[in-house]
Scaffold this motif. Sequence first.
Motif, PDB file in Angstrom:
ATOM      1  N   ASN A 164      42.751  26.337  30.386  1.00 25.79           N
ATOM      2  CA  ASN A 164      41.967  26.619  31.588  1.00 25.79           C
ATOM      3  C   ASN A 164      42.379  27.928  32.260  1.00 25.79           C
ATOM      4  O   ASN A 164      42.035  28.171  33.410  1.00 25.79           O
ATOM      5  CB  ASN A 164      42.092  25.473  32.583  1.00 25.79           C
ATOM      6  CG  ASN A 164      43.544  25.229  32.993  1.00 25.79           C
ATOM      7  OD1 ASN A 164      44.441  25.960  32.586  1.00 25.79           O
ATOM      8  ND2 ASN A 164      43.761  24.202  33.789  1.00 25.79           N
ATOM      9  N   GLN A 165      43.161  28.748  31.545  1.00 28.25           N
ATOM     10  CA  GLN A 165      43.617  30.061  31.984  1.00 28.25           C
ATOM     11  C   GLN A 165      44.747  29.993  33.008  1.00 28.25           C
ATOM     12  O   GLN A 165      45.119  31.020  33.576  1.00 28.25           O
ATOM     13  CB  GLN A 165      42.450  30.897  32.537  1.00 28.25           C
ATOM     14  CG  GLN A 165      41.397  31.227  31.494  1.00 28.25           C
ATOM     15  CD  GLN A 165      40.318  32.138  32.027  1.00 28.25           C
ATOM     16  OE1 GLN A 165      40.070  32.187  33.218  1.00 28.25           O
ATOM     17  NE2 GLN A 165      39.658  32.844  31.125  1.00 28.25           N
ATOM     18  N   ASP A 166      45.299  28.814  33.272  1.00 32.43           N
ATOM     19  CA  ASP A 166      46.487  28.727  34.124  1.00 32.43           C
ATOM     20  C   ASP A 166      47.690  29.287  33.375  1.00 32.43           C
ATOM     21  O   ASP A 166      47.817  29.105  32.148  1.00 32.43           O
ATOM     22  CB  ASP A 166      46.783  27.276  34.510  1.00 32.43           C
ATOM     23  CG  ASP A 166      45.760  26.722  35.489  1.00 32.43           C
ATOM     24  OD1 ASP A 166      44.907  27.501  35.958  1.00 32.43           O
ATOM     25  OD2 ASP A 166      45.830  25.516  35.790  1.00 32.43           O
ATOM     26  N   LYS A 196      41.446  30.606  38.021  1.00 33.68           N
ATOM     27  CA  LYS A 196      40.104  30.247  38.485  1.00 33.68           C
ATOM     28  C   LYS A 196      40.103  29.917  39.966  1.00 33.68           C
ATOM     29  O   LYS A 196      39.204  30.305  40.706  1.00 33.68           O
ATOM     30  CB  LYS A 196      39.572  29.063  37.672  1.00 33.68           C
ATOM     31  CG  LYS A 196      39.267  29.407  36.217  1.00 33.68           C
ATOM     32  CD  LYS A 196      38.679  28.217  35.484  1.00 33.68           C
ATOM     33  CE  LYS A 196      38.348  28.577  34.035  1.00 33.68           C
ATOM     34  NZ  LYS A 196      37.796  27.424  33.289  1.00 33.68           N
ATOM     35  N   GLU A 197      41.132  29.195  40.433  1.00 31.70           N
ATOM     36  CA  GLU A 197      41.233  28.873  41.863  1.00 31.70           C
ATOM     37  C   GLU A 197      41.806  30.021  42.669  1.00 31.70           C
ATOM     38  O   GLU A 197      41.772  30.013  43.891  1.00 31.70           O
ATOM     39  CB  GLU A 197      42.107  27.631  42.083  1.00 31.70           C
ATOM     40  CG  GLU A 197      41.477  26.340  41.618  1.00 31.70           C
ATOM     41  CD  GLU A 197      41.795  26.046  40.161  1.00 31.70           C
ATOM     42  OE1 GLU A 197      42.401  26.917  39.506  1.00 31.70           O
ATOM     43  OE2 GLU A 197      41.438  24.958  39.691  1.00 31.70           O
ATOM     44  N   PRO A 225      47.175  37.634  44.837  1.00 30.25           N
ATOM     45  CA  PRO A 225      46.960  38.923  45.509  1.00 30.25           C
ATOM     46  C   PRO A 225      45.531  39.444  45.484  1.00 30.25           C
ATOM     47  O   PRO A 225      45.202  40.353  46.234  1.00 30.25           O
ATOM     48  CB  PRO A 225      47.892  39.877  44.740  1.00 30.25           C
ATOM     49  CG  PRO A 225      48.937  39.003  44.144  1.00 30.25           C
ATOM     50  CD  PRO A 225      48.244  37.728  43.820  1.00 30.25           C
ATOM     51  N   THR A 226      44.667  38.891  44.605  1.00 28.31           N
ATOM     52  CA  THR A 226      43.287  39.363  44.560  1.00 28.31           C
ATOM     53  C   THR A 226      42.449  38.811  45.699  1.00 28.31           C
ATOM     54  O   THR A 226      41.368  39.313  45.971  1.00 28.31           O
ATOM     55  CB  THR A 226      42.626  38.955  43.236  1.00 28.31           C
ATOM     56  OG1 THR A 226      42.538  37.511  43.169  1.00 28.31           O
ATOM     57  CG2 THR A 226      43.423  39.467  42.049  1.00 28.31           C
ATOM     58  N   VAL A 227      42.944  37.779  46.378  1.00 25.85           N
ATOM     59  CA  VAL A 227      42.161  37.115  47.423  1.00 25.85           C
ATOM     60  C   VAL A 227      42.293  37.877  48.733  1.00 25.85           C
ATOM     61  O   VAL A 227      43.394  38.119  49.222  1.00 25.85           O
ATOM     62  CB  VAL A 227      42.619  35.655  47.605  1.00 25.85           C
ATOM     63  CG1 VAL A 227      41.864  35.012  48.763  1.00 25.85           C
ATOM     64  CG2 VAL A 227      42.398  34.877  46.320  1.00 25.85           C
TER      65      VAL A 227
END
Length: 792
Positions: A164-166, A196-197, A225-227
């Motif tokens: 799930n890309q975690d 994803k989250e 950091p993207t948020v």
Amino acid sequence: MPRPFPRWRVEMTGKVFVASLLKTTSVIALLVSGSNALIPLSADATPLSSVKHIGAEAADNQPMMLEADELTYNIDQDVITAQGHVEIYYEAYTVTARKVVYDRKSAQFSAHGHVRMTEPNGNLIEADNLQLSDDFAQGFIEAVTVYTPQFTKMIAKRATREANQDIILDQGEYTAYTKKKPLWKIKATKIIHREKEKTITFQGASVEFLGIPIALFPDFTMPDPTVKRQSGFLTPKYVHTDRAGYGAAVPYYWALDPSYDLTATLIPLTKQGAFGKVEWRQKLASGSYQATLGGIHQFNPQEYNGSSGNVDNRFMLNSSGSFSIASGWTLGWDGTYKSDRAVVNDYSFAQLGTASDKSEVYLTGINDKNRFDARIMGFQLSQEDRPWSGNPNNPSAEFSPLNDELQSKQPIIHPVIDNSIIFDQSVMGGELSFDGNLTSLTRSTTDALSINGINRFRGVEGTFTRLSANLNWRRTYIDSIGQVFTPFAYAKTNLYFLGTVDHNIPDLTGDAVVFRGMPAVGLEYRYPMLASFKGGNQVIEPIAQLIARPNEAHIGELPNEDAQSIVFDASTLFNWDKFSGFDRNEGGVRANLGLQYRLQFDQGSFVSALFGRSYQLAGQNSYATPDILFATGDSGLETSGSDYVGSLYIDTNSGFRLGANARFDESGFDLQRTEVNASGRFGPLTSSIGYAFLKARPDAGVPDDREEVLGSSALRLADSWRLYGSARYDLQNKNFVQDTVGLGYDDEGFSMSVSYSEDRSRNDGEAVNQIYFFRFNFRTIGGTDFSSSVGK
């Protein structure tokens, strides 16, 4: 579904062709496109030398490109091995390593030796060894470091990449990525980055600063950091004041929509209870607005005095916004309503929006040659009433208000409109411009004061309306020897509506409507004389200006709302009319004379100076004739020959600048007022200093000279460290009005500052306001500050 066999694209030296890898029972061969030739390879994995690029289609039919110095294929084990400067390109992924092994049976590949993988989100992963599925979805990484585009870094002994890309990092560290060793980091038994989250979870975490644990957190989650916007608690801020006690601002942020959000803050205070604040912000297609509501039910209202008295409930509402309604046109507002005068000042630590004493709604329009500005304004004062203890009827009193209630003296302005136009079409070869103004206001109480027993009136009770229209024309001629002649003319008109003002004021006209006009013609002469020398040039320029017009009409018979400030210095010497607003018009025949000098060096440094004087040649001197305020009594223009004015500006083009402006008495050349400002950089030191002097003005209620020095400095002590301070010193009273000293540190990952300030500017007899402030911030995870105010 069976996996399709890879299709390879091979680029060889001097020749490009497409080849297919054909699996047989014993050999693998290259079938050259465009021919029937087969190039057999032995089953014992003979090297394919000189291979530069090989591309394959993976299971999802996405092309995979591989570059390597050497490629071998083991047909028995179905394993392809690439060695020497290996590069893989798959979708938005890139992988570089010294060796890559692809096991086609298990659909996995492994990379070894200085492995670097760039992900689609911009992350860079460095590792000793890496094992991933051929779609890059899951696998294991050893001795891993993850760098993000937001300049953060995660380090771990081992990491697992889930389907799930975690990414799960064991025994990991998180910190800011900087050029030098970071001062802080978060250590955790497990760090989970849920892409994803867009969150990062720390389990068994501790925050270390300078290698020392300063906080323990068993389990916490923060945005990655993207948020930029995510709901949740923000970092608390801490506060202390004498009257409110100790407290902490605990904000909760709701990211309700990409275009609007809400922040609710609770500030529990040990002496006064809980101060609550709600902030709403919204962006629309044409602009944005915000609204802030803050309030408190005070436990100990007796701590505060003044207009707030013993009020239990105190609150403030503020809103501001700005919207583009057409090209060049802006509609906006900034309004504040307060339960009492002092609530914003007493609870300033709550950061109550754009709250101020002035509330307004405005419409502005600006283009290259035109400007329109319309405003409706009201005022709700923060200043407390200070009843004057003397006798206003005593002629020896230097200064006394005739009414102590300040709020009722404040006008409601409905509206003030300014419109300036520069016409495109020339008139008689010159430039024609227009300045218009409409001012309408209502005041419930006359704003009057007594100075040395003489009553002055700053504002008149009732409704005052004035419509003004000014036309200005000028044209410039330059003759063959460089003389510059600028004839000009203007016409000013004012129409007053005074039917509802207080006509009991002495000398104020009893007429309900008054018209006043002021025509003028003039000529300005300049003769710049240039002298060049090796390394620069100098310009000496005499300037003369002559203006003829009739006497000013109705002096003292009309209200004066916008021409109360008269500042005569070098910057206003050649103004056609030196009054600051429309309510007064300069009259009579006046000459303005000056000499300007400029020394310019080729490397960019220069010296500029101006010295001059103004003369009333004929007619009534407007500055010597008092109006209902008599703001012109000590202007320096009230005599036939004015005071002398001069200015000096020096710029070394190497960091040092000095500017000075001064006015000297016309008879004894005594200094009347001056302002000197200097700033410069000297190695690690940046400093500025200002000096101001204002001679006593008894006619304006200023019986003593005023003299102050204001300075500030910042010293860079070492890499990222700075020491700063400022001070304002009253030379007449020999005391510091304000002073601040602080120490700060700033680098790419951490910043902090600590400062101490004193403020005595209130002049209200209360204790000195001492402010202690401490702030720190860890980049990407946030920070906090603490302020303590003693004497407030």
